[in-house]
Design a protein around this motif. Structure first.
Motif, PDB file in Angstrom:
ATOM      1  N   ASP A 113      -5.926   1.598  14.287  1.00 55.98           N
ATOM      2  CA  ASP A 113      -5.090   1.287  13.131  1.00 55.98           C
ATOM      3  C   ASP A 113      -4.462  -0.098  13.292  1.00 55.98           C
ATOM      4  N   ARG A 137      -7.177  -2.687  12.721  1.00 56.99           N
ATOM      5  CA  ARG A 137      -7.475  -2.785  11.293  1.00 56.99           C
ATOM      6  C   ARG A 137      -6.397  -3.579  10.556  1.00 56.99           C
ATOM      7  N   ARG A 138      -5.142  -3.320  10.864  1.00 58.25           N
ATOM      8  CA  ARG A 138      -4.038  -4.023  10.201  1.00 58.25           C
ATOM      9  C   ARG A 138      -3.997  -5.501  10.574  1.00 58.25           C
ATOM     10  N   ARG A 179      -6.647  -7.300  11.379  1.00 59.51           N
ATOM     11  CA  ARG A 179      -7.778  -7.915  10.663  1.00 59.51           C
ATOM     12  C   ARG A 179      -7.458  -8.080   9.183  1.00 59.51           C
ATOM     13  N   ALA A 180      -6.806  -7.093   8.600  1.00 56.18           N
ATOM     14  CA  ALA A 180      -6.434  -7.177   7.184  1.00 56.18           C
ATOM     15  C   ALA A 180      -5.441  -8.310   6.948  1.00 56.18           C
ATOM     16  N   ALA A 181      -4.658  -8.644   7.963  1.00 53.42           N
ATOM     17  CA  ALA A 181      -3.676  -9.728   7.847  1.00 53.42           C
ATOM     18  C   ALA A 181      -4.306 -11.105   8.025  1.00 53.42           C
ATOM     19  N   GLY A 182      -5.605 -11.143   8.355  1.00 50.23           N
ATOM     20  CA  GLY A 182      -6.290 -12.424   8.494  1.00 50.23           C
ATOM     21  C   GLY A 182      -6.760 -12.757   9.888  1.00 50.23           C
ATOM     22  N   GLU A 242      -9.297 -11.789  11.670  1.00 53.56           N
ATOM     23  CA  GLU A 242     -10.580 -11.090  11.663  1.00 53.56           C
ATOM     24  C   GLU A 242     -11.279 -11.073  13.018  1.00 53.56           C
TER      25      GLU A 242
END
Length: 110
Positions: free
Chosen positions: A28, A31-32, A34-37, A39
């Motif tokens: 989790d 994932r968070r 990566r979602a914030a940039g 990657e």
């Protein structure tokens, strides 16, 4: 520029920032981030950072049963972790301000 070297230097701060929003388990958190940039952040790097911060006494942990597989170990910030986050945030602001001044707000050449 090799962003993996930059990530190594800021991963503690990034993980603490994610956990300040909400407790999370290893993937989790990945994932968070990566979602914030971020990657390029690696799973193993995040898991290692979580274990190290926990061992240092910066995080709490608890296990939550999962219907989708094995139980998940969640991590959250404790007082020491919040203090580290506050100090690291100040250091980051000073560092990024210095870099902004050095770069003079110039845009990267395409």
């Amino acid at each position: 520029m090799d962003t993996s070297q930059l990530l190594k230097g800021i991963l503690d701060l990034a993980v603490l920032a994610v956990l300040a929003e909400e407790d999370g388990y290893g993937y989790d958190v990945v994932r968070r981030l990566r979602a914030a940039g971020l990657e390029e952040v690696g799973d193993a790097s995040v898991y290692g950072t979580l274990r190290r911060l926990f061992t240092q006494g910066r995080l709490t942990s608890y296990v939550v049963p999962s219907e989708e597989g094995p139980h998940r170990k969640y991590y959250g910030l404790n007082r020491s972790g919040r203090e580290l986050l506050a100090e690291a945030t100040k250091q980051w602001a000073a560092f990024s301000g210095a870099m902004d001044a050095l770069l003079g707000g110039k845009e990267a050449a395409a």
